[in-house]
Design an enzyme around this catalytic site. Structure first.
Site, PDB file in Angstrom:
ATOM      1  NE  ARG A   1      25.901  86.227  78.379  1.00  0.00           N
ATOM      2  CZ  ARG A   1      25.117  87.282  78.450  1.00  0.00           C
ATOM      3  NH1 ARG A   1      23.815  87.144  78.263  1.00  0.00           N
ATOM      4  NH2 ARG A   1      25.612  88.476  78.680  1.00  0.00           N
TER       5      ARG A   1
ATOM      6  CG  ASP B   1      17.517  82.783  74.372  1.00  0.00           C
ATOM      7  OD1 ASP B   1      17.843  82.227  75.438  1.00  0.00           O
ATOM      8  OD2 ASP B   1      17.304  83.999  74.268  1.00  0.00           O
TER       9      ASP B   1
END
Length: 419
Positions: A300, A144
């Site tokens: 990810r 993030d």
């Protein structure tokens, strides 16, 4: 007196490069003869410490630890578990001390994001609260990119590269079909409160080849009328449009568009499914054919297309954490300090955990375009260096050759503990 042993654990959502940080910690710790003894890892994060489920990393060869640098996900298992305050749950802290004492652990390296920084801070305070000396160093990690002080977070650069490439390729796809078929493609990306990952989709469009991309940021309240007008104008001009939407986009009422009404272990809303919500709005308001996709774990876990910059920084953070510890530092986090954009240069810095824990770094206003649907040149200058370079893993028979460690358990010395 025998050198104190070290404990390393991974926390929160894993990334394409968190194992590179693990390699940095373990390889550097192995070089600290006389200062650091054994290097243990927690199976499934801090839970491994609480349940005395420790892994002896010494059972894995230097080559295997080196291979972590090109292997995605969490080699030792991760968790979403946040320690409460000492006043709320004293038994967990007393248990940590019991485990640390039993295994002569004096160094604690916790690899994670904001909540993990908070856990690491609490562990660092054990010396003052329960009279047990422990040096706790936080190793930054989060896709993030929302940790404060550090210029960027290991894990983000590779996700940003994946989303930029995916947006580019998907846009080429929809452009080729828009005359007779799909005119709008919606890509959902991670980002609960900060729109850094969504912003990376904007890198797909450049002055050399403009692509109609609408970005929906968590920092900007979703305005349906303005959004539809933007999509409509792009489709009329280009024949198609790509939409990159952050999972954390909210309406004017402050509610997540994708809130499923479920909470995770940290108390956060379980998000997911905003792409079909946005796609349906396009269908209902404009009657256009659409497709949508959710990057989810793919973004990810994509080590095959990791950013070289990201890999180097992730390893450097793990290495620096150990160096800080043997220098006597406690309750700190290594950081990335940007020196220049062109050429891109950076160095390792240090932040106090008290300034990191539970603080989120949002997208600056001057990184988001005036209409709220794109990125500025300043944002592009920030993002571009972070996705630079390729660091491909070795391949065998057409597939990446990722390592699986032995993860040999350390013999338990204590009784069971229920969390």
């Amino acid at each position: 007196m025998a050198a104190k042993n070290a404990f390393y654990a991974q926390s929160g959502g894993v990334t394409a490069v968190i194992n590179a940080s693990a390699a940095g910690v373990i390889e550097t710790a192995r070089q600290q003869e006389g200062k650091i003894g054994k290097i243990y890892a927690g199976r499934n994060g801090i839970i491994g410490a609480l349940t005395e489920d420790l892994i002896d990393t010494g059972e894995d060869s230097d080559a295997a630890i080196r291979a972590l640098r090109h292997t995605p996900s969490g080699a030792f298992g991760s968790c979403r578990y946040k320690l409460k305050s000492l006043e709320q749950n004293r038994r967990e802290y007393e248990r940590l001390i019991e485990v640390f004492k039993a295994h002569n652990i004096g160094y604690f390296f916790y690899n994670g994001g904001g909540d993990s920084a908070d856990t690491c801070l609490k562990v660092s305070q054990l010396a003052g609260t329960l009279s047990y000396p422990i040096q706790a160093i936080h190793v930054p990690k989060t896709v993030d990119n929302d940790l404060p002080i550090t210029d960027c977070c290991p894990g983000f650069g590779s996700v940003a590269k994946y989303i930029a490439v995916s947006t580019l390729e998907a846009s080429f796809d929809v452009a080729s079909m828009c005359a007779t078929s799909t005119k709008v493609f919606v890509l959902e990306v991670m980002g609960r409160h900060a729109g850094w990952i969504a912003a990376a989709g904007g890198l797909a469009s450049s002055s050399d080849g403009e692509i109609p991309i609408v970005i929906l940021f968590p920092e900007i309240a979703f305005d349906k009328a303005k959004f539809i007008a933007k999509v409509d104008s792009y489709v009329k001009q280009f024949g198609y449009c790509s939409v990159v939407v952050s999972e954390g986009v909210k309406g004017d009422d402050g509610k997540f568009l994708s809130d499923q009404g479920v909470r995770d272990a940290f108390g956060h809303a379980q998000l997911g499914g905003v792409a079909p919500v946005v796609a349906n709005i396009v269908k209902e308001e404009l009657g256009l054919k659409y497709h949508w996709g959710v990057a989810d774990y793919l973004q990810r876990a994509a080590r095959h297309i990791a950013s070289e910059t990201d890999v180097e920084q992730a390893y450097a953070m793990g290495k620096a954490a150990v160096e800080f510890a043997v220098q006597g530092h406690n309750s700190v986090m290594p950081t990335i300090e940007r020196i220049s954009n062109k050429p891109y240069k950076w160095k390792v810095g240090m932040a106090q955990l008290s300034q990191v824990a539970n603080v989120e770094k949002m997208m600056p206003e001057n990184f988001i375009s005036e209409d709220g649907f794109g990125i500025t040149d300043k944002c592009r200058e920030y993002l571009a260096p972070l996705i630079q370079g390729e660091d491909y893993p070795p391949y065998t028979d057409g597939l990446p050759n990722y390592v699986r460690l032995k993860n040999v358990a350390v013999a338990k010395k204590l009784g069971d503990f229920t969390i």
